[in-house]
Design a protein around this motif. Structure first.
Motif, short mmCIF file in Angstrom:
data_model
loop_
_atom_site.label_atom_id
_atom_site.label_comp_id
_atom_site.label_asym_id
_atom_site.label_seq_id
_atom_site.Cartn_x
_atom_site.Cartn_y
_atom_site.Cartn_z
N SER A 1 0.85 -1.18 0.00
CA SER A 1 0.00 0.00 0.00
C SER A 1 0.89 1.23 0.00
O SER A 1 2.09 1.16 0.30
CB SER A 1 -0.90 0.01 1.24
OG SER A 1 -0.12 0.22 2.41
N ASN A 2 0.30 2.37 -0.32
CA ASN A 2 1.09 3.60 -0.34
C ASN A 2 1.66 3.91 1.04
O ASN A 2 2.81 4.35 1.17
CB ASN A 2 0.22 4.76 -0.82
CG ASN A 2 1.04 5.92 -1.33
OD1 ASN A 2 2.14 5.75 -1.87
ND2 ASN A 2 0.54 7.13 -1.17
N ALA A 3 0.87 3.66 2.08
CA ALA A 3 1.33 3.93 3.44
C ALA A 3 2.54 3.07 3.79
O ALA A 3 3.55 3.56 4.31
CB ALA A 3 0.20 3.69 4.44
N GLU A 4 2.45 1.77 3.51
CA GLU A 4 3.55 0.87 3.82
C GLU A 4 4.76 1.13 2.93
O GLU A 4 5.91 1.06 3.38
CB GLU A 4 3.10 -0.59 3.67
CG GLU A 4 2.16 -1.06 4.77
CD GLU A 4 2.83 -1.03 6.14
OE1 GLU A 4 4.02 -1.38 6.23
OE2 GLU A 4 2.16 -0.64 7.10
N GLY A 5 4.50 1.44 1.66
CA GLY A 5 5.59 1.72 0.73
C GLY A 5 6.36 2.98 1.11
O GLY A 5 7.59 3.00 1.08
N LEU A 6 5.64 4.03 1.49
CA LEU A 6 6.28 5.28 1.89
C LEU A 6 7.07 5.10 3.19
O LEU A 6 8.12 5.71 3.39
CB LEU A 6 5.23 6.38 2.07
CG LEU A 6 4.55 6.86 0.79
CD1 LEU A 6 3.41 7.82 1.10
CD2 LEU A 6 5.55 7.53 -0.15
N LYS A 7 6.56 4.25 4.04
CA LYS A 7 7.25 3.95 5.29
C LYS A 7 8.60 3.30 5.01
O LYS A 7 9.62 3.67 5.62
CB LYS A 7 6.36 3.01 6.13
CG LYS A 7 6.88 2.71 7.52
CD LYS A 7 5.83 1.89 8.26
CE LYS A 7 6.30 1.47 9.64
NZ LYS A 7 5.27 0.69 10.35
#
Length: 436
Positions: free
Chosen positions: A126-132
């Motif tokens: 997900s974008n959240a996990e990827g950005l993390k």
């Protein structure tokens, strides 16, 4: 002196007398009465309260001294305070788009697929996990590159130092004292961060020239088919039996009467196109006009309410134009000569009505783009391989017990809200227009 001694002696005598009278119970006193002070129960309760307070204090102290280290690179520790700004950078970039994502795609911008630029991040995240993961990768990379730059005797120029200060001023502009405190940032702290980044970037740029040179571009391009990526560039006017209401995101279906009306308007427009000097302005004065006066319409209001739209498109030999036209109709368009304008095409498969002008039936744009992307990817992979080798010379540890609790999209969005971000963007735009 004698008077003073007398007063001191008198005071001592009074204190002794008062103590004796307090310790000698009267004949009417009872053991355990109020005159004797607190009962045993009171002492027990008081002791329990003291113990409870002590336990709470110890708990708070333990929490305060709990390690907040997220990343350690040799002897350098990066804490959650250090991570707040890179988190804020990502969240402030994507948060303003969240409402649109939820309205039109039915999901938040954080739950959508990863949108960042780190090629080492798994695209399925997900974008959240990827950005993390992107933040961890980036902070690690820049710390290592900075150390390597220092080892190689790189130093900042005066212009670079000024650039770092300017970036820091821009980063904190519009933020209140409270917001900066909660984000754990200051102009001085960010200036130091940007100085390290600028030095690391210059070192990276020099090393990347070396790693890019190792890529054989001819070998990269040999597997890309120029025939399959032959591109067709078209301009067209169209309407569909179904459309999406841009204000609500809901699908709207035209009535049979509306379809008949717009089909008639489209035929008149196609006839006008055959003689027009500029195909792009049939609906108005500019290419960007989506609706406008259509030849043969009763009034200007009729034209403004038309569903007919002007667009441009590019499709390749391999992919086709399946979203708008059936395969048979696409084959007919591919045979058109440059500058040729079709009659109105009614496609029952897709529900679209349109007429098309062929702009370029043999463009190499898609092929050139595919080659450029493949070369860029190969060069990035070459750099990534070099970086991984350099990182082996460092002891790098990620503290998942701290970082694992972080959820991108929730850390700074309550500190700096979307309204705050929009206000800062408006202020910046206003200042830019004033300076022009």
């Amino acid at each position: 002196m004698n008077a003073s001694k007398k007063l001191m002696n008198q005071g001592k005598k009074e204190d002794v007398g008062a103590a004796k009278s307090a310790s000698a119970p009267t004949s009417t006193s009872k053991i355990g009465s109020a005159s004797e002070g607190p009962s045993s129960k009171a002492y027990v309760l008081g002791g329990f309260c003291v113990l409870l307070i002590l336990v709470l204090c110890i708990g708070v102290a333990a929490q305060q001294f709990k390690s907040t280290t997220v990343l350690k690179i040799d002897d350098t520790k990066l804490s959650m305070d250090d991570m707040m700004f890179p988190i804020y950078e990502r969240e402030s970039q994507y948060a303003p788009s969240n409402e649109a994502y939820e309205m039109y795609l039915g999901t938040s911008v954080w739950d959508a697929g990863y949108m960042g630029e780190d090629t080492t991040v798994d695209e399925s995240l997900s974008n959240a996990e990827g950005l993390k993961q992107e933040i961890i990768n980036s902070e690690t990379e820049y710390e290592v590159l900075y150390r390597e730059a220092v080892k190689a005797d790189y130093s900042l120029t005066d212009d670079e130092k000024k650039d770092a200060k300017d970036r820091a001023k821009k980063a904190v502009k519009g933020l209140s004292w409270s917001q900066k405190l909660q984000l754990s940032i200051s102009e001085k702290k960010l200036t130091n961060r940007f100085e390290k980044r600028i030095l690391a970037d210059r070192y990276k740029e020099d090393r990347k020239k070396e790693t890019d040179a190792k890529v054989n571009e001819a070998d990269v391009k040999k597997d890309i088919s120029k025939e399959n990526l032959r591109e067709y560039d078209v301009q067209y006017y169209y309407f569909g039996k179904t459309d999406t209401d841009m204000t609500t995101g809901e699908e709207v279906t035209l009535t049979d009467e509306e379809v008949k009306k717009y089909a008639s308007e489209l035929k008149k427009l196609a006839k006008k196109a055959k003689k027009a000097d500029d195909f792009t302005t049939l609906l108005g004065d500019t290419k960007e006009t989506a609706t406008g006066q259509i030849a043969g319409t009763e009034t200007e209001d009729d034209a403004e309410n038309s569903a007919i739209t002007y667009e441009t498109a590019e499709f390749t030999e391999e992919d086709g134009w399946g979203d708008y036209l059936s395969e048979d109709n696409v084959k007919k368009i591919k045979k058109m000569k440059n500058g040729e304008i079709s009659d109105v095409i009614v496609d029952d498969t897709t529900g679209y009505y349109m007429f098309v002008k062929m702009v370029d039936n043999n463009s190499t744009a898609s092929y050139d783009e595919a080659c450029e992307e493949a070369i860029t990817e190969a060069q990035q992979n070459s750099y990534n391989e070099w970086l991984e080798e350099i990182k082996k010379g460092y002891t790098i540890k990620q503290y998942d017990d701290v970082w694992g609790e972080v959820t991108i999209g929730t850390v700074t969005t309550d500190i700096v809200t979307v309204d705050d971000l929009n206000k800062m963007a408006e202020d910046e735009a206003g200042e830019s227009s004033e300076s022009e």
